[in-house]
Design a protein around this motif. Structure first.
Motif, mmCIF file in Angstrom:
data_model
loop_
_atom_site.group_PDB
_atom_site.id
_atom_site.type_symbol
_atom_site.label_atom_id
_atom_site.label_comp_id
_atom_site.label_asym_id
_atom_site.label_seq_id
_atom_site.Cartn_x
_atom_site.Cartn_y
_atom_site.Cartn_z
ATOM 1 N N LYS A 188 19.456 -7.702 -13.754
ATOM 2 C CA LYS A 188 19.143 -7.496 -12.348
ATOM 3 C C LYS A 188 17.686 -7.895 -12.118
ATOM 4 C CE LYS A 188 22.446 -3.740 -11.483
ATOM 5 N NZ LYS A 188 22.622 -2.344 -11.014
ATOM 6 N N PHE A 189 17.460 -8.781 -11.145
ATOM 7 C CA PHE A 189 16.110 -9.259 -10.844
ATOM 8 C C PHE A 189 15.515 -8.417 -9.715
ATOM 9 C CE2 PHE A 189 17.114 -13.864 -12.326
ATOM 10 C CZ PHE A 189 17.226 -13.399 -13.619
ATOM 11 N N ARG A 190 14.204 -8.157 -9.804
ATOM 12 C CA ARG A 190 13.506 -7.334 -8.827
ATOM 13 C C ARG A 190 12.267 -8.060 -8.304
ATOM 14 N NH1 ARG A 190 10.953 -3.223 -10.781
ATOM 15 N NH2 ARG A 190 11.203 -1.814 -9.018
ATOM 16 N N ASN A 191 11.904 -7.753 -7.075
ATOM 17 C CA ASN A 191 10.652 -8.210 -6.477
ATOM 18 C C ASN A 191 10.490 -9.731 -6.516
ATOM 19 O OD1 ASN A 191 9.955 -5.466 -6.098
ATOM 20 N ND2 ASN A 191 9.090 -5.371 -8.169
ATOM 21 N N GLY A 192 11.600 -10.430 -6.252
ATOM 22 C CA GLY A 192 11.536 -11.881 -6.176
ATOM 23 C C GLY A 192 11.423 -12.579 -7.508
#
Length: 559
Positions: free
Chosen positions: A463-467
């Motif tokens: 899961k990717f966060r903050n771009g």
């Protein structure tokens, strides 16, 4: 109770300690089964000591013990399921992992605790309050077992009026399937203290003697996971370690944050301490087990290592009173230590932002073994609450992000979720600009068995966060000769990745830990190691060791 490492993982920056492959003959007995290691006794030892340790479980005579523990040497004693254990003087206090291994595979790990106190072993019978085991020395660590249903273990010691007894139990922390409860009983048989959950199911004991006398600490427990049986629980695998001291004990550092490099000046908190010697200095060289922004440090008069947040610059502390908007403590990006000292206490922090600025506020308390169950609120310059956060995802502590809608002073409000508070309820508030990052979870991190010429799969979800933008790739490290896993790219927007581990048709038998690493494509590239949780659905709070950096791989040669 066996442990599980199949829930999720954390990505950490650390090196695996003490790895070594165990090559096992392909001619081992075909009738053997994968070992099941249920308990170790004693489940730990004192730095610099030598002792005999028993392994409890379904273990054949071909089993060896593998450990990641630096400074621990294990050699067979000559007796079935028994090893001679030696801890060097350089061994570091804390929780470590031990596997039982044979040609068929490896057990899930058990916890092993290294301490600094002199150690003794429980002497039965000690069930009756009027006939406890008499302790001849303090401080002490007692290695015991609740080895039958209804078992209650008692330990007697003398205290002076006003003297404080401090103790902690390691049972759940060691993987024992028990929810321990501790009592302190006076000479008349009256219970004068009951202690249950501390940072997890294991109780912390703090008892101030109202008068001179002999007091007894009683240890008992209920089954975990819970059952319908309300009797005290016990069995041969229910082991514990009881740390007791009536002398000076340090339980906290304030603030619980240190700089990543250099020296940090902190204040000691605890019991029976010399009030003229509460200041201490922690150097970055003293830190160990650094993972996910937390490190451990061992100091004189601590029962177990203390956990601290790592900061880029020196931490600050709140300025009381700061309960109202007008009294808020001014802060900048960095770490600040605070304490919710009572039911009505609320801590406010003021930070100046410009329109469009992004900010992240994170409280560290439960994750550090501190008792505060915290709540974060974000207040805009107009006084409106724009965000309220309790726990953040898998973390026991809250984390809030926001973007400044206008120029002005924003307030981060920290309080106790249940309006309790105490002198022990301290925390670290970390303020930072959100950075692109990601999380990764393994679908199954249990030990793997792979036959020559065959393939097994291991799945991970990103899961990717903050771009965050990759590219990222997943690799397996420390694979045996003849075993291959191609580098696997991570999808551009995250998601599931399947690692296919293949053994050549002529691969030799092997038994060793492997590791999962995430690589980016920078020049030079960077990597991060993946850690898998060890307690699965039995997780109840935190301990010094809730995740492991390896997956055990057994390769079975073709017939």
């Amino acid at each position: 109770m066996s442990v599980s490492i199949c829930v999720g993982v954390r990505v950490v920056h650390r090196c695996l300690l003490g790895l070594g492959a165990l090559a096992l003959s392909a001619g081992a007995s075909l009738r053997a089964e994968i070992p099941v290691l249920q308990a170790l006794f004693p489940a730990g030892g004192q730095v610099g000591s030598t002792f005999t340790m028993a392994a409890i479980g379904k273990l054949d005579d071909k089993v060896t013990l593998w450990t990641e523990t630096p400074g621990l040497t294990l050699t067979p004693s000559g007796k079935k399921r028994e090893w001679n254990a030696t801890l060097s003087k350089e061994a570091k206090p804390g929780l470590y992992l031990i596997h039982a291994v044979n040609a068929e595979g490896a057990s899930e790990p058990r916890w092993f605790s290294i301490g600094t106190l002199p150690e003794i072993t429980e002497a039965e019978p000690n069930d009756a309050w009027e006939k406890p085991q008499v302790l001849q020395q303090m401080p002490v660590c007692i290695n015991g077992k609740l080895d039958k249903s209804g078992d209650v273990d008692g330990y007697s010691l003398k205290l002076r009026e006003g003297q404080t007894l401090v103790g902690m139990v390691e049972a759940y922390s060691l993987g024992s399937g028990v929810d321990v409860i501790a009592h302190v009983v006076n000479e008349a048989g009256e219970r004068v203290l009951t202690a249950s959950d501390g940072r997890n199911l294991d109780p912390d004991i703090v008892f101030k003697a109202p008068k001179d006398g002999r007091y007894t600490v009683q240890i008992a427990g209920f089954a975990h996971p819970p059952t319908a049986d309300e009797r005290f629980f016990g069995g041969p695998t229910i082991v514990y370690r009881l740390h007791l001291s009536s002398g000076p004990v340090v339980t906290q550092l304030f603030p619980a944050a240190v700089m990543k490099t250099g020296k940090t000046e902190l204040t000691l908190y605890g019991h029976n301490l010399d009030q003229s010697k509460l200041k201490t200095t922690v150097e970055s060289a003293q830190l160990r087990s650094i993972e996910d922004g937390i490190a451990q440090v061992s100091l004189p008069n601590t029962l177990v290592p203390l956990q601290v947040v790592l900061c880029d610059k020196a931490p600050t502390t709140e300025k009381e009173p700061n309960d109202t908007k007008e009294q808020a403590t001014p802060v900048e990006v960095g770490c600040v230590g605070g304490r919710i000292s009572g039911k009505e206490d609320v801590d406010r922090y003021a930070i100046t932002l410009k329109k469009g600025d992004r900010m992240e506020a994170r409280v560290w308390s439960k994750e550090l073994g501190l008792p505060l169950d915290s709540l974060i609120k974000i207040e805009a310059p107009d006084g409106k609450i724009t965000s309220t956060v309790d726990d953040a995802g898998a973390s026991a502590d809250p984390q809030a992000q926001w973007t400044a809608a206008v120029d002005g002073v924003y307030q981060v409000i920290v309080s106790d979720l249940f309006h309790k508070g105490s002198e022990d309820a301290s925390y670290v508030l970390e303020l930072a600009t959100p950075q692109p990052d990601y999380t990764v979870a393994l679908a199954d991190a249990k030990p793997l068995v792979l036959t020559a010429g065959k393939t097994v799969s291991l799945k991970a979800t990103f899961k990717f966060r903050n771009g965050f933008k990759g590219p990222l790739a997943v690799r397996l490290g420390n694979l045996p000769i003849g075993v291959f896993c191609p580098e696997t790219p991570v999808p551009e927007k995250g998601g599931e990745v399947e690692l296919k581990i293949q053994a050549a048709a002529n691969a030799a038998a092997a038994n060793q830990p492997i590791n999962v690493t995430i690589w980016d494509k920078s020049d030079p590239p960077k990597f991060q190691r993946v850690e898998g949780p060890l307690r699965g659905e039995a997780l109840r709070g935190t301990s010094l060791r809730d995740s492991g950096p390896t997956i055990w791989l057994t390769v079975k040669a073709g017939q």
